[in-house]
Write a protein that holds these residues in place. Sequence first.
Motif, mmCIF file in Angstrom:
data_model
loop_
_atom_site.group_PDB
_atom_site.id
_atom_site.type_symbol
_atom_site.label_atom_id
_atom_site.label_comp_id
_atom_site.label_asym_id
_atom_site.label_seq_id
_atom_site.Cartn_x
_atom_site.Cartn_y
_atom_site.Cartn_z
ATOM 1 N N CYS A 165 31.316 -2.981 -50.345
ATOM 2 C CA CYS A 165 30.285 -3.111 -49.176
ATOM 3 C C CYS A 165 29.147 -2.984 -48.907
ATOM 4 C CB CYS A 165 31.521 -2.419 -48.294
ATOM 5 S SG CYS A 165 33.561 -2.775 -48.199
ATOM 6 N N GLU A 166 29.037 -1.773 -49.596
ATOM 7 C CA GLU A 166 27.353 -1.279 -50.032
ATOM 8 C C GLU A 166 26.847 -2.376 -50.359
ATOM 9 O OE1 GLU A 166 25.365 2.828 -50.889
ATOM 10 O OE2 GLU A 166 27.442 2.890 -51.126
ATOM 11 N N ILE A 167 27.173 -2.694 -51.846
ATOM 12 C CA ILE A 167 26.184 -4.054 -52.171
ATOM 13 C C ILE A 167 26.330 -5.026 -50.927
ATOM 14 C CG2 ILE A 167 26.091 -5.113 -53.940
ATOM 15 C CD1 ILE A 167 27.520 -2.830 -55.415
ATOM 16 N N PHE A 168 27.369 -5.489 -50.329
ATOM 17 C CA PHE A 168 27.461 -6.488 -50.055
ATOM 18 C C PHE A 168 26.348 -6.784 -48.818
ATOM 19 C CE2 PHE A 168 30.080 -10.506 -49.132
ATOM 20 C CZ PHE A 168 29.508 -10.696 -47.636
ATOM 21 N N LYS A 169 27.009 -5.274 -47.888
ATOM 22 C CA LYS A 169 25.660 -4.880 -46.770
ATOM 23 C C LYS A 169 24.476 -4.852 -46.729
ATOM 24 C CE LYS A 169 25.662 -2.406 -42.936
ATOM 25 N NZ LYS A 169 25.844 -1.291 -41.370
ATOM 26 N N GLY A 170 24.471 -4.087 -48.419
ATOM 27 C CA GLY A 170 22.810 -3.420 -48.834
ATOM 28 C C GLY A 170 21.882 -5.087 -49.133
ATOM 29 N N THR A 171 23.385 -6.046 -50.042
ATOM 30 C CA THR A 171 22.414 -7.366 -50.511
ATOM 31 C C THR A 171 21.906 -8.369 -48.930
ATOM 32 O OG1 THR A 171 23.591 -7.414 -52.553
ATOM 33 C CG2 THR A 171 22.804 -9.922 -51.193
ATOM 34 N N LEU A 172 22.333 -8.359 -47.769
ATOM 35 C CA LEU A 172 22.531 -8.752 -46.283
ATOM 36 C C LEU A 172 20.997 -8.027 -45.572
ATOM 37 C CD1 LEU A 172 22.891 -11.018 -43.997
ATOM 38 C CD2 LEU A 172 24.330 -9.101 -43.422
ATOM 39 N N GLU A 173 20.899 -6.794 -45.731
ATOM 40 C CA GLU A 173 19.737 -5.954 -45.193
ATOM 41 C C GLU A 173 19.036 -6.449 -45.788
ATOM 42 O OE1 GLU A 173 21.465 -2.412 -44.779
ATOM 43 O OE2 GLU A 173 22.584 -3.014 -42.978
ATOM 44 N N GLY A 174 19.060 -6.097 -46.906
ATOM 45 C CA GLY A 174 17.241 -6.448 -47.664
ATOM 46 C C GLY A 174 17.190 -7.647 -48.709
ATOM 47 N N LEU A 175 18.025 -8.829 -47.877
ATOM 48 C CA LEU A 175 17.333 -10.301 -48.594
ATOM 49 C C LEU A 175 16.267 -11.236 -48.175
ATOM 50 C CD1 LEU A 175 18.349 -12.621 -49.847
ATOM 51 C CD2 LEU A 175 19.356 -13.179 -47.570
ATOM 52 N N THR A 176 14.884 -10.794 -48.739
ATOM 53 C CA THR A 176 13.887 -11.699 -48.929
ATOM 54 C C THR A 176 14.077 -12.560 -50.374
ATOM 55 O OG1 THR A 176 13.082 -9.646 -50.253
ATOM 56 C CG2 THR A 176 12.991 -8.949 -48.485
ATOM 57 N N GLU A 177 13.112 -13.720 -50.234
ATOM 58 C CA GLU A 177 12.734 -14.746 -51.409
ATOM 59 C C GLU A 177 12.999 -13.577 -52.734
ATOM 60 O OE1 GLU A 177 12.653 -17.336 -50.757
ATOM 61 O OE2 GLU A 177 11.199 -18.133 -49.328
ATOM 62 N N GLU A 178 12.197 -12.190 -52.373
ATOM 63 C CA GLU A 178 11.710 -11.669 -53.951
ATOM 64 C C GLU A 178 13.722 -11.439 -54.551
ATOM 65 O OE1 GLU A 178 9.456 -10.486 -51.258
ATOM 66 O OE2 GLU A 178 7.927 -12.473 -52.117
ATOM 67 N N SER A 179 14.920 -10.566 -53.449
ATOM 68 C CA SER A 179 15.553 -10.656 -53.318
ATOM 69 C C SER A 179 16.626 -11.493 -53.804
ATOM 70 C CB SER A 179 15.889 -9.544 -52.947
ATOM 71 O OG SER A 179 16.611 -10.133 -51.740
ATOM 72 N N ARG A 180 16.190 -12.469 -53.534
ATOM 73 C CA ARG A 180 16.925 -13.867 -53.857
ATOM 74 C C ARG A 180 16.543 -14.632 -55.268
ATOM 75 N NH1 ARG A 180 15.740 -19.479 -51.170
ATOM 76 N NH2 ARG A 180 17.237 -20.926 -52.355
ATOM 77 N N VAL A 181 15.405 -14.186 -55.521
ATOM 78 C CA VAL A 181 15.548 -14.765 -57.133
ATOM 79 C C VAL A 181 15.808 -13.603 -57.802
ATOM 80 C CG1 VAL A 181 13.627 -14.904 -58.917
ATOM 81 C CG2 VAL A 181 13.308 -15.611 -56.530
ATOM 82 N N LYS A 182 15.336 -11.704 -57.861
ATOM 83 C CA LYS A 182 16.770 -10.887 -58.337
ATOM 84 C C LYS A 182 17.833 -11.617 -58.907
ATOM 85 C CE LYS A 182 13.282 -7.332 -57.606
ATOM 86 N NZ LYS A 182 13.175 -6.369 -57.346
ATOM 87 N N ILE A 224 19.984 -19.880 -46.310
ATOM 88 C CA ILE A 224 21.179 -18.899 -46.924
ATOM 89 C C ILE A 224 21.067 -17.234 -45.917
ATOM 90 C CG2 ILE A 224 20.368 -20.257 -49.310
ATOM 91 C CD1 ILE A 224 18.906 -17.784 -49.478
ATOM 92 N N HIS A 225 19.646 -17.299 -45.677
ATOM 93 C CA HIS A 225 19.891 -16.126 -45.009
ATOM 94 C C HIS A 225 20.919 -15.997 -43.550
ATOM 95 C CE1 HIS A 225 18.667 -12.634 -41.946
ATOM 96 N NE2 HIS A 225 18.616 -11.811 -43.379
ATOM 97 N N ALA A 226 20.795 -17.304 -42.912
ATOM 98 C CA ALA A 226 21.788 -17.357 -41.851
ATOM 99 C C ALA A 226 22.708 -17.766 -42.505
ATOM 100 C CB ALA A 226 21.339 -18.548 -40.895
ATOM 101 N N GLU A 227 23.162 -18.245 -43.895
ATOM 102 C CA GLU A 227 24.442 -17.696 -44.434
ATOM 103 C C GLU A 227 25.351 -16.981 -44.698
ATOM 104 O OE1 GLU A 227 26.998 -20.572 -47.666
ATOM 105 O OE2 GLU A 227 24.499 -20.262 -47.874
ATOM 106 N N LEU A 228 24.864 -15.993 -45.124
ATOM 107 C CA LEU A 228 25.184 -15.051 -46.015
ATOM 108 C C LEU A 228 25.510 -13.993 -44.094
ATOM 109 C CD1 LEU A 228 25.721 -12.670 -47.693
ATOM 110 C CD2 LEU A 228 23.946 -12.011 -47.599
ATOM 111 N N THR A 229 24.399 -14.023 -42.918
ATOM 112 C CA THR A 229 24.968 -13.562 -42.035
ATOM 113 C C THR A 229 26.043 -13.478 -41.388
ATOM 114 O OG1 THR A 229 22.669 -12.476 -41.675
ATOM 115 C CG2 THR A 229 24.106 -12.493 -40.063
ATOM 116 N N ALA A 230 26.501 -15.012 -41.343
ATOM 117 C CA ALA A 230 27.725 -15.787 -41.328
ATOM 118 C C ALA A 230 28.551 -14.961 -41.689
ATOM 119 C CB ALA A 230 27.458 -16.866 -40.517
ATOM 120 N N LEU A 231 28.768 -15.435 -43.433
ATOM 121 C CA LEU A 231 30.190 -15.168 -44.144
ATOM 122 C C LEU A 231 30.401 -13.593 -43.542
ATOM 123 C CD1 LEU A 231 29.080 -16.962 -46.673
ATOM 124 C CD2 LEU A 231 31.484 -17.226 -46.079
ATOM 125 N N TYR A 232 29.587 -12.849 -43.632
ATOM 126 C CA TYR A 232 29.737 -11.274 -43.597
ATOM 127 C C TYR A 232 30.510 -10.687 -42.182
ATOM 128 C CZ TYR A 232 29.477 -5.888 -42.938
ATOM 129 O OH TYR A 232 29.032 -5.251 -43.117
#
Length: 224
Positions: free
Chosen positions: A104-121, A148-156
């Motif tokens: 849960c921590e990683i999932f939420k952290g991925t959403l909260e920290g999502l940027t173009e750079e973190s997407r490539v990572k 994709i940001h809106a998609e992950l927000t909705a999925l969460y």
Amino acid sequence: MKTQLMTTQPQKQPNLIVYFAGWGTPISAVAHLDLPQDYDLLICYDYQNLHLDFDFSPYQQIRVVAWSMGVWVADQVMQNIPLSSATAINGTGLPCHDQFGISCEIFKGTLEGLTEESRVKFERRICGDKRNFAIYQQLAEPREFAEIHAELTALYEMIQTQKPQSILWTDAVIAEQDRIFPAQNQFAYWQRHSPAVHISKIAGAHYLFPAMSTWAELWEPRTV
């Protein structure tokens, strides 16, 4: 969600593969897989909602192939559709879960920290190594970041509120080097929630499609 129907013939075929893509990935990520004879392919992606508007009634055989977050989506939307097979690839019906999915921590952290750079990572992590990442970059046409940001927000949000459901899965494919859904969590999920499913543990990363050339490989009998 968005859908795209693909066929190799001018007319509809008698059978159908329904592919539920992983979060943020384009339909071209599986473009290299050959369709079996007599099959159409319905690709489902961009899960900003769970509305699947498609008429399944003309098809004789329907096979589900779901990857990553697509496993949870398939559980939610394919409840009343008769299936010939259902293959889950590197995903579970509890995608935000410390024991049976992504922590849960990683999932939420991925959403909260999502940027173009973190997407490539993230894309590098799903591919596992430079070779797979190069293949992914060649095949995948990047989707818009805002989408994709809106998609992950909705999925969460939907994962927190939707009642857990499950279709009758026949196969679960688990990549031993998966860096997104830990292999041990996947194995624990299928043993606990769907003990009749046939589990295949194979070498590979979260994005394991480069090791395959046809869709049929995903439901044919396995020796592992």
